[in-house]
Design a protein around this motif. Structure first.
Motif, PDB file in Angstrom:
ATOM      1  N   THR A 123      13.310  -2.343  -8.816  1.00  0.00           N
ATOM      2  CA  THR A 123      13.114  -3.197  -7.642  1.00  0.00           C
ATOM      3  C   THR A 123      11.752  -2.942  -7.023  1.00  0.00           C
ATOM      4  O   THR A 123      11.044  -3.871  -6.633  1.00  0.00           O
ATOM      5  CB  THR A 123      14.219  -2.928  -6.608  1.00  0.00           C
ATOM      6  OG1 THR A 123      15.470  -3.061  -7.249  1.00  0.00           O
ATOM      7  CG2 THR A 123      14.119  -3.878  -5.446  1.00  0.00           C
ATOM      8  N   ILE A 124      11.368  -1.664  -6.962  1.00  0.00           N
ATOM      9  CA  ILE A 124      10.073  -1.335  -6.372  1.00  0.00           C
ATOM     10  C   ILE A 124       8.944  -1.878  -7.260  1.00  0.00           C
ATOM     11  O   ILE A 124       8.002  -2.504  -6.780  1.00  0.00           O
ATOM     12  CB  ILE A 124       9.957   0.188  -6.166  1.00  0.00           C
ATOM     13  CG1 ILE A 124      10.999   0.624  -5.123  1.00  0.00           C
ATOM     14  CG2 ILE A 124       8.560   0.588  -5.732  1.00  0.00           C
ATOM     15  CD1 ILE A 124      11.259   2.093  -5.079  1.00  0.00           C
ATOM     16  N   THR A 158      11.633  -3.985   1.373  1.00  0.00           N
ATOM     17  CA  THR A 158      12.094  -3.496   0.079  1.00  0.00           C
ATOM     18  C   THR A 158      13.441  -2.788   0.218  1.00  0.00           C
ATOM     19  O   THR A 158      14.337  -2.981  -0.601  1.00  0.00           O
ATOM     20  CB  THR A 158      11.045  -2.539  -0.536  1.00  0.00           C
ATOM     21  OG1 THR A 158       9.780  -3.176  -0.491  1.00  0.00           O
ATOM     22  CG2 THR A 158      11.397  -2.193  -1.964  1.00  0.00           C
ATOM     23  N   ARG A 183       8.730  -5.768  -7.023  1.00  0.00           N
ATOM     24  CA  ARG A 183       8.675  -6.328  -5.678  1.00  0.00           C
ATOM     25  C   ARG A 183       7.890  -7.643  -5.600  1.00  0.00           C
ATOM     26  O   ARG A 183       8.352  -8.625  -5.037  1.00  0.00           O
ATOM     27  CB  ARG A 183       8.069  -5.261  -4.754  1.00  0.00           C
ATOM     28  CG  ARG A 183       8.039  -5.576  -3.307  1.00  0.00           C
ATOM     29  CD  ARG A 183       9.413  -5.807  -2.716  1.00  0.00           C
ATOM     30  NE  ARG A 183       9.235  -6.241  -1.341  1.00  0.00           N
ATOM     31  CZ  ARG A 183       9.022  -7.507  -1.016  1.00  0.00           C
ATOM     32  NH1 ARG A 183       9.021  -8.444  -1.939  1.00  0.00           N
ATOM     33  NH2 ARG A 183       8.833  -7.830   0.241  1.00  0.00           N
ATOM     34  N   LEU A 191      17.371  -3.947  -1.600  1.00  0.00           N
ATOM     35  CA  LEU A 191      18.073  -3.168  -2.634  1.00  0.00           C
ATOM     36  C   LEU A 191      19.490  -3.639  -2.966  1.00  0.00           C
ATOM     37  O   LEU A 191      19.821  -3.763  -4.140  1.00  0.00           O
ATOM     38  CB  LEU A 191      18.091  -1.684  -2.249  1.00  0.00           C
ATOM     39  CG  LEU A 191      16.799  -0.924  -2.560  1.00  0.00           C
ATOM     40  CD1 LEU A 191      16.908   0.516  -2.061  1.00  0.00           C
ATOM     41  CD2 LEU A 191      16.493  -0.931  -4.047  1.00  0.00           C
ATOM     42  N   PHE A 234       7.647  -2.101   3.603  1.00  0.00           N
ATOM     43  CA  PHE A 234       8.535  -1.012   3.193  1.00  0.00           C
ATOM     44  C   PHE A 234       9.989  -1.329   3.539  1.00  0.00           C
ATOM     45  O   PHE A 234      10.885  -1.236   2.700  1.00  0.00           O
ATOM     46  CB  PHE A 234       8.099   0.288   3.883  1.00  0.00           C
ATOM     47  CG  PHE A 234       9.081   1.422   3.732  1.00  0.00           C
ATOM     48  CD1 PHE A 234       9.132   2.150   2.552  1.00  0.00           C
ATOM     49  CD2 PHE A 234       9.971   1.738   4.762  1.00  0.00           C
ATOM     50  CE1 PHE A 234      10.031   3.189   2.400  1.00  0.00           C
ATOM     51  CE2 PHE A 234      10.878   2.778   4.615  1.00  0.00           C
ATOM     52  CZ  PHE A 234      10.912   3.499   3.438  1.00  0.00           C
TER      53      PHE A 234
END
Lengths: 319, 320
Positions: A301-302, B132, A305, B136, B129
């Motif tokens: 996911t990171i 994100t 992104r 999840l 940040f």
């Protein structure tokens, strides 16, 4: 000049500090609440059996690796006399297990299940990206009759409820001896993923200027050489993002896996809920399996992104 | 959607290509054969894994096949299965349950997702940040999510009831989110929203960012209130994106099986039995293959019909 500065300060382009602080507080609150269930599971994996089912639920506890040990081993209960008669435990996990009057009887099924998930995930991803990439290139660069209808057909195969698709697949696989096999699951997941791969990769390839290829063709490259040496290097990011999306789908898929596999080819999602200890689900072990299962997804996911939006909308929304 | 063929390629270059094309054709595959060579494997795979089984299932839906009694000769029963499905009161109740689930989840996710998108669009520091983090849940496996929420929602040992108890004073063990007829339908809505509100948020965020700043600047000049700006600029311009999110969520939740199957497995009784769970039971527990094929076909037609109508509406909004 001052008037202009003043007007931008008021405009929506740059919100006032008060508005920003208000937005930040609510968003951070939501994010904290939303991540708590995940953190709770990660923590549960480090709890002992009794801490995991304690009332009130424990936030502070003595961390232990019992959950992970239970996940990877099969244990049998023994009498204290028998355990005392054994030679002293040689490994740290033997010691941990013996504290509960148990001995390690062997490895659990989690590693084979994990391997199934990896093989089926990577196999179907590779095939889907390969087939989807070729088709996407053709749709992007050549005039194909009924292209829009074919593309819609490719997408529409994804709208079918998986349980409904599984009924004839189950019968077909029974005839072909493909039930509970890697091949069967890889083929099925490839078919599901290929629609995503075509749509996403077509978007990515559309963005590569065709002038590059045309220049290469003028220079005497064949179509296939131009594809390999000019388009492919430009499409690497798109291919990687598409591959990760396919991998995530195969990794997470449950309905087909639970209906079409029972043992040999079973992947992690249908396996995790059935990690049981003495009397019901072994929550620390389930939590440990969940944690290990989810870590790659969090990393992906990171990494993804920037492309996430494209992936979840089949390339309908770019940016 | 972008056009398949770029008509904006420079004209002179196309002209320059003509003599080479003839040479190339001799030397290697023509573009046309490459195109077919590249598209065929994908189409063949989809025909083999999706279309052939679908056709087979249509055939089965006219038979009396029951896999637990497969020694019986295969009998063609015409439209009997369809009549059975459509006259089965239970199926209608399950469809109602499913419709309620789809409507409440989509509504809730639009409110939460759009709200979050509006806030994140204020671009406060570190917003990227936190975005994100919020994203999840939607990346996780729905089955695994359903499974671990059963722990979180346990009446005695779960943190959810405990926290509710702290704020309301209700005894944590006095209610069960997954075990009570009144609560279970809301539980699946809650968990689904936890998981998918970020999805709506992400799409809406793209919609909000697609609105050019100068429109707001013009509105400022005209002294339009921020309330007015929201209703006349933000909402209409983000609408195509919002509708796209609604379309995707509605289709996905109509098909919902994995998360709910693990969270409540349709219970208590059948209060959360979505139509996919009914289908699974008919096909893989009662082995009524003929009957369940008919039900599956009816579900296909419903999804396709609804999706088509919706796509048309979506295009109309986009054109405005």
């Amino acid at each position: 000049m001052t008037a202009a500065a003043k007007s931008t300060a008021h405009s929506i382009v740059e919100a006032s500090p008060r508005v920003k602080a208000f937005a930040a507080v609510i968003v951070i609150f939501y994010a904290t609440v939303t991540i708590t269930p995940l953190l709770w599971i990660v923590a549960t994996a480090f709890k002992s059996q009794s801490d995991a089912i304690a009332y009130p639920p424990k936030v502070i506890f003595q961390p232990t690796l019992e959950g992970y040990v239970n996940l990877f081993t099969v244990r049998t209960r023994q009498t204290p006399d028998f355990i005392a008669s054994l030679p002293p435990a040689t490994t740290w996990y033997d010691k941990l297990v013996r504290k509960h009057d148990m001995v390690v009887a062997g490895p659990s099924k989690v590693v084979p299940r994990f391997i199934n998930s990896l093989v089926i995930g990577f196999g179907s991803t590779f095939l889907a990206v390969l087939l989807g990439g070729l088709a996407a290139y053709a749709f992007s660069r050549f005039r194909i009759p009924l292209a829009d209808d074919l593309l819609f057909f490719i997408l529409s195969t994804r709208m079918m409820p998986p349980v409904a698709v599984a009924i004839p697949i189950y019968l077909m696989y029974r005839e072909l001896n493909l039930t509970d096999t890697w091949t069967g699951m890889i083929l099925l997941y490839t078919a599901v993923n290929v629609s995503l791969a075509v749509w996403l990769l077509k978007g990515f390839i559309d963005e590569i200027p065709r002038e590059y290829e045309e220049a290469a063709l003028v220079d005497g490259y064949t179509r296939l050489q131009a594809l390999r040496k000019v388009v492919l290097p430009q499409a690497v990011t798109g291919i990687a993002a598409t591959a990760i999306f396919c991998l995530i789908f195969s990794w997470n898929e449950y309905a087909f896996a639970v209906l079409l596999t029972s043992g040999d080819a079973q992947t992690m999602p249908p396996f995790i809920p059935f990690i049981i200890g003495e009397g019901g689900q072994d929550w620390p072990a389930v939590a440990a399996a969940t944690t290990l299962f989810v870590i790659p997804i969090v990393l992906f996911t990171i990494v993804l992104r920037r492309h996430l939006l494209r992936g979840i909308t089949f390339g309908a929304v770019r940016k | 959607m972008t056009a398949i063929i770029h008509s904006d390629a420079p004209v002179d270059r196309i002209g320059a290509q003509v003599p080479f094309r003839a040479v190339r054709r001799v030397r290697s595959l023509s573009d046309r054969s490459i195109a077919w060579l590249f598209v065929t494997p994908t189409i063949a795979l989809l025909l083999a894994i999706n279309i052939f089984p679908l056709i087979w299932m249509i055939r089965l839906s006219f038979t009396s096949l029951n896999l637990s009694m497969s020694y019986l000769p295969l009998r063609f029963v015409g439209l009997d299965n369809y009549a059975d499905v459509l006259s089965d009161e239970d199926v209608w109740i399950r469809l109602q349950t499913t419709a309620q689930f789809v409507i409440s989840t989509v509504a809730l996710q639009v409110i939460v997702g759009f709200g979050l998108a509006l806030l994140i669009n204020r671009q406060f520091r570190s917003h990227s940040f936190w975005t994100t983090i919020i994203l999840l849940p939607m990346m996780l496996s729905p089955a695994v999510v359903g499974n671990f929420w059963t722990l979180l929602l346990q009446p005695q040992i779960g943190p959810f009831n405990y926290v509710v108890g702290l704020f309301t004073g209700v005894a944590p063990s006095s209610f069960s989110m997954t075990g009570e007829v009144a609560l279970a339908p809301w539980t699946i809505v809650l968990v689904d929203t936890w998981m998918w509100a970020p999805y709506v948020m992400l799409i809406c965020l793209a919609g909000l960012r697609s609105i050019p700043d100068y429109i707001y600047e013009a509105a400022e000049v005209d002294r339009a209130s921020s309330w007015r700006q929201f209703w006349s600029i933000t909402l209409p311009m983000a609408m195509p994106f919002l509708m796209l999110a609604v379309l995707f969520r509605a289709i996905e939740n109509f098909k919902m099986f994995d998360m709910v199957n693990l969270l409540t497995s349709g219970g208590p009784g059948s209060t959360t039995e979505l139509v996919s769970i009914t289908l699974k039971r008919a096909a893989f527990e009662k082995w009524r293959t003929g009957y369940s094929s008919a039900l599956a076909i009816i579900l296909f037609v419903t999804v396709f019909g609804a999706a088509n109508i919706y796509v048309k509406a979506l295009n109309r909004v986009k054109q405005r």
